[in-house]
Design a protein around this motif. Structure first.
Motif, PDB file in Angstrom:
ATOM      1  N   HIS A  84      -9.318   1.583   7.029  1.00 54.44           N
ATOM      2  CA  HIS A  84      -9.316   3.033   6.773  1.00 54.44           C
ATOM      3  C   HIS A  84      -8.525   3.337   5.508  1.00 54.44           C
ATOM      4  O   HIS A  84      -7.830   2.482   4.973  1.00 54.44           O
ATOM      5  CB  HIS A  84      -8.730   3.780   7.977  1.00 54.44           C
ATOM      6  CG  HIS A  84      -7.433   3.212   8.454  1.00 54.44           C
ATOM      7  ND1 HIS A  84      -6.266   3.312   7.744  1.00 54.44           N
ATOM      8  CD2 HIS A  84      -7.124   2.499   9.568  1.00 54.44           C
ATOM      9  CE1 HIS A  84      -5.278   2.715   8.392  1.00 54.44           C
ATOM     10  NE2 HIS A  84      -5.783   2.194   9.500  1.00 54.44           N
ATOM     11  N   ASP A  85      -8.630   4.577   5.054  1.00 52.63           N
ATOM     12  CA  ASP A  85      -7.945   4.946   3.815  1.00 52.63           C
ATOM     13  C   ASP A  85      -6.536   5.500   4.027  1.00 52.63           C
ATOM     14  O   ASP A  85      -5.857   5.844   3.074  1.00 52.63           O
ATOM     15  CB  ASP A  85      -8.787   5.939   3.012  1.00 52.63           C
ATOM     16  CG  ASP A  85      -9.086   7.212   3.772  1.00 52.63           C
ATOM     17  OD1 ASP A  85      -8.674   7.330   4.943  1.00 52.63           O
ATOM     18  OD2 ASP A  85      -9.733   8.094   3.187  1.00 52.63           O
ATOM     19  N   GLU A  86      -6.071   5.568   5.270  1.00 50.88           N
ATOM     20  CA  GLU A  86      -4.701   6.021   5.529  1.00 50.88           C
ATOM     21  C   GLU A  86      -3.676   5.123   4.858  1.00 50.88           C
ATOM     22  O   GLU A  86      -2.569   5.547   4.550  1.00 50.88           O
ATOM     23  CB  GLU A  86      -4.410   6.019   7.039  1.00 50.88           C
ATOM     24  CG  GLU A  86      -4.942   7.200   7.771  1.00 50.88           C
ATOM     25  CD  GLU A  86      -4.532   7.134   9.227  1.00 50.88           C
ATOM     26  OE1 GLU A  86      -3.318   7.176   9.503  1.00 50.88           O
ATOM     27  OE2 GLU A  86      -5.422   7.021  10.076  1.00 50.88           O
ATOM     28  N   VAL A  87      -4.044   3.893   4.647  1.00 50.04           N
ATOM     29  CA  VAL A  87      -3.138   2.918   4.059  1.00 50.04           C
ATOM     30  C   VAL A  87      -2.717   3.340   2.643  1.00 50.04           C
ATOM     31  O   VAL A  87      -1.682   2.907   2.147  1.00 50.04           O
ATOM     32  CB  VAL A  87      -3.783   1.509   4.095  1.00 50.04           C
ATOM     33  CG1 VAL A  87      -4.859   1.358   3.067  1.00 50.04           C
ATOM     34  CG2 VAL A  87      -2.746   0.429   3.985  1.00 50.04           C
ATOM     35  N   ASP A  88      -3.487   4.199   2.007  1.00 46.42           N
ATOM     36  CA  ASP A  88      -3.155   4.671   0.659  1.00 46.42           C
ATOM     37  C   ASP A  88      -2.027   5.702   0.670  1.00 46.42           C
ATOM     38  O   ASP A  88      -1.447   5.969  -0.378  1.00 46.42           O
ATOM     39  CB  ASP A  88      -4.395   5.267  -0.017  1.00 46.42           C
ATOM     40  CG  ASP A  88      -5.468   4.215  -0.251  1.00 46.42           C
ATOM     41  OD1 ASP A  88      -5.109   3.035  -0.468  1.00 46.42           O
ATOM     42  OD2 ASP A  88      -6.659   4.558  -0.204  1.00 46.42           O
ATOM     43  N   ASP A  89      -1.731   6.295   1.818  1.00 45.90           N
ATOM     44  CA  ASP A  89      -0.717   7.350   1.904  1.00 45.90           C
ATOM     45  C   ASP A  89       0.657   6.845   2.339  1.00 45.90           C
ATOM     46  O   ASP A  89       1.550   7.634   2.577  1.00 45.90           O
ATOM     47  CB  ASP A  89      -1.163   8.431   2.905  1.00 45.90           C
ATOM     48  CG  ASP A  89      -2.378   9.181   2.418  1.00 45.90           C
ATOM     49  OD1 ASP A  89      -2.592   9.235   1.201  1.00 45.90           O
ATOM     50  OD2 ASP A  89      -3.115   9.697   3.274  1.00 45.90           O
ATOM     51  N   ARG A  90       0.836   5.568   2.444  1.00 48.93           N
ATOM     52  CA  ARG A  90       2.105   5.049   2.953  1.00 48.93           C
ATOM     53  C   ARG A  90       3.175   5.075   1.860  1.00 48.93           C
ATOM     54  O   ARG A  90       2.879   5.060   0.664  1.00 48.93           O
ATOM     55  CB  ARG A  90       1.919   3.667   3.523  1.00 48.93           C
ATOM     56  CG  ARG A  90       1.470   2.640   2.524  1.00 48.93           C
ATOM     57  CD  ARG A  90       1.045   1.389   3.204  1.00 48.93           C
ATOM     58  NE  ARG A  90       0.727   0.377   2.197  1.00 48.93           N
ATOM     59  CZ  ARG A  90       0.463  -0.849   2.477  1.00 48.93           C
ATOM     60  NH1 ARG A  90       0.464  -1.258   3.723  1.00 48.93           N
ATOM     61  NH2 ARG A  90       0.189  -1.708   1.523  1.00 48.93           N
ATOM     62  N   PRO A  91       4.441   5.089   2.297  1.00 46.72           N
ATOM     63  CA  PRO A  91       5.537   5.159   1.323  1.00 46.72           C
ATOM     64  C   PRO A  91       5.715   3.864   0.529  1.00 46.72           C
ATOM     65  O   PRO A  91       5.174   2.814   0.894  1.00 46.72           O
ATOM     66  CB  PRO A  91       6.772   5.423   2.195  1.00 46.72           C
ATOM     67  CG  PRO A  91       6.356   5.251   3.597  1.00 46.72           C
ATOM     68  CD  PRO A  91       4.875   5.159   3.665  1.00 46.72           C
ATOM     69  N   ASP A  92       6.490   3.941  -0.528  1.00 49.20           N
ATOM     70  CA  ASP A  92       6.760   2.775  -1.367  1.00 49.20           C
ATOM     71  C   ASP A  92       8.034   2.039  -0.954  1.00 49.20           C
ATOM     72  O   ASP A  92       8.312   0.973  -1.467  1.00 49.20           O
ATOM     73  CB  ASP A  92       6.898   3.199  -2.835  1.00 49.20           C
ATOM     74  CG  ASP A  92       5.602   3.708  -3.416  1.00 49.20           C
ATOM     75  OD1 ASP A  92       4.533   3.245  -2.976  1.00 49.20           O
ATOM     76  OD2 ASP A  92       5.659   4.580  -4.301  1.00 49.20           O
ATOM     77  N   SER A  93       8.804   2.621  -0.035  1.00 47.12           N
ATOM     78  CA  SER A  93      10.069   2.017   0.370  1.00 47.12           C
ATOM     79  C   SER A  93       9.827   0.747   1.181  1.00 47.12           C
ATOM     80  O   SER A  93       8.697   0.409   1.520  1.00 47.12           O
ATOM     81  CB  SER A  93      10.885   3.012   1.197  1.00 47.12           C
ATOM     82  OG  SER A  93      10.174   3.368   2.371  1.00 47.12           O
ATOM     83  N   SER A  94      10.902   0.062   1.507  1.00 46.84           N
ATOM     84  CA  SER A  94      10.821  -1.157   2.300  1.00 46.84           C
ATOM     85  C   SER A  94      10.152  -0.881   3.637  1.00 46.84           C
ATOM     86  O   SER A  94      10.353   0.159   4.248  1.00 46.84           O
ATOM     87  CB  SER A  94      12.231  -1.713   2.532  1.00 46.84           C
ATOM     88  OG  SER A  94      12.197  -2.819   3.396  1.00 46.84           O
ATOM     89  N   SER A  95       9.398  -1.854   4.098  1.00 47.12           N
ATOM     90  CA  SER A  95       8.714  -1.726   5.381  1.00 47.12           C
ATOM     91  C   SER A  95       9.682  -1.850   6.558  1.00 47.12           C
ATOM     92  O   SER A  95       9.448  -1.297   7.626  1.00 47.12           O
ATOM     93  CB  SER A  95       7.648  -2.813   5.475  1.00 47.12           C
ATOM     94  OG  SER A  95       6.982  -2.782   6.703  1.00 47.12           O
ATOM     95  N   PHE A  96      10.781  -2.577   6.355  1.00 50.27           N
ATOM     96  CA  PHE A  96      11.716  -2.884   7.441  1.00 50.27           C
ATOM     97  C   PHE A  96      12.970  -2.051   7.340  1.00 50.27           C
ATOM     98  O   PHE A  96      13.612  -2.040   6.297  1.00 50.27           O
ATOM     99  CB  PHE A  96      12.095  -4.362   7.396  1.00 50.27           C
ATOM    100  CG  PHE A  96      12.944  -4.796   8.549  1.00 50.27           C
ATOM    101  CD1 PHE A  96      12.362  -5.205   9.731  1.00 50.27           C
ATOM    102  CD2 PHE A  96      14.324  -4.790   8.457  1.00 50.27           C
ATOM    103  CE1 PHE A  96      13.141  -5.620  10.797  1.00 50.27           C
ATOM    104  CE2 PHE A  96      15.107  -5.197   9.515  1.00 50.27           C
ATOM    105  CZ  PHE A  96      14.522  -5.603  10.687  1.00 50.27           C
ATOM    106  N   PRO A  97      13.337  -1.375   8.402  1.00 50.03           N
ATOM    107  CA  PRO A  97      12.670  -1.098   9.674  1.00 50.03           C
ATOM    108  C   PRO A  97      11.893   0.211   9.598  1.00 50.03           C
ATOM    109  O   PRO A  97      11.936   0.896   8.573  1.00 50.03           O
ATOM    110  CB  PRO A  97      13.852  -0.968  10.648  1.00 50.03           C
ATOM    111  CG  PRO A  97      14.915  -0.320   9.803  1.00 50.03           C
ATOM    112  CD  PRO A  97      14.725  -0.899   8.414  1.00 50.03           C
ATOM    113  N   SER A  98      11.262   0.595  10.687  1.00 55.14           N
ATOM    114  CA  SER A  98      10.545   1.870  10.733  1.00 55.14           C
ATOM    115  C   SER A  98      11.539   2.996  11.013  1.00 55.14           C
ATOM    116  O   SER A  98      12.059   3.118  12.118  1.00 55.14           O
ATOM    117  CB  SER A  98       9.483   1.848  11.834  1.00 55.14           C
ATOM    118  OG  SER A  98       8.959   3.154  12.026  1.00 55.14           O
ATOM    119  N   GLY A  99      11.782   3.816  10.014  1.00 55.66           N
ATOM    120  CA  GLY A  99      12.681   4.957  10.168  1.00 55.66           C
ATOM    121  C   GLY A  99      12.106   6.020  11.087  1.00 55.66           C
ATOM    122  O   GLY A  99      12.845   6.687  11.822  1.00 55.66           O
TER     123      GLY A  99
END
Length: 171
Positions: A84-99
């Motif tokens: 899906h295209d939702e992956v384009d809206d994710r942040p640029d910060s570190s993936s770890f951990p989920s805030g």
């Protein structure tokens, strides 16, 4: 890989619901709204639940976003893993951990002892936020698990420290 399985097994219609809940939780809007409802509808119990929840949420955000994401520079899951295209809206910060997960779990877990019924109502959106973070491609499952652990620890620390502070004021 678990991340890919989650992304492919969740039907698009469910993904849209998860995204709507996560969007409501963005910038802690959902939890602030829940705290306002608890405080206005729940009397002393609701006010206590709201204060506990918001204090734990702030602590979880400080630990997850202010500390852990600065130390752990983990890249987000690869975009090609997601259908899906939702992956384009994710942040640029570190993936770890989920805030997002840390805040949601912290709020719900800290509010639960003061007003279990209200916290039970928060449990479903909390789980939906956690699931959405993997489904959307923003996090690996381990990022979400770490966020949940931070949320639980923040709730415990908040309840413990608030209890000590109140006891000192009352003595």
């Amino acid at each position: 890989m678990v991340t890919q399985r989650v992304a492919f097994r969740i039907p698009p219609s469910v993904g849209k619901v998860l995204s709507a809940v996560e969007e409501t939780a963005e910038s802690t809007k959902l939890w602030c709204g829940a705290a306002a409802a608890m405080a206005s509808l729940g009397g002393w119990r609701g006010r206590k639940a709201a204060v506990n929840g918001l204090a734990a949420l702030v602590l979880a955000q400080l630990i997850s976003n202010g500390l852990c994401k600065q130390v752990a520079d983990r890249p987000r899951p690869p975009k090609e893993w997601f259908p899906h295209d939702e992956v384009d809206d994710r942040p640029d910060s570190s993936s770890f951990p989920s805030g997002h997960t840390a805040a949601a779990v912290a709020f719900t877990a800290a509010a639960a002892p003061a007003w279990p019924a209200a916290a039970t109502a928060c449990a479903l959106p909390t789980a939906m936020v956690a699931l959405e973070r993997v489904q959307s491609g923003s996090h690996y499952p381990t990022d979400v698990a770490a966020g949940a652990a931070i949320g639980l620890a923040s709730a415990w620390l908040t309840r413990r420290s608030l209890g000590l502070i109140l006891r000192r004021w009352l003595i």
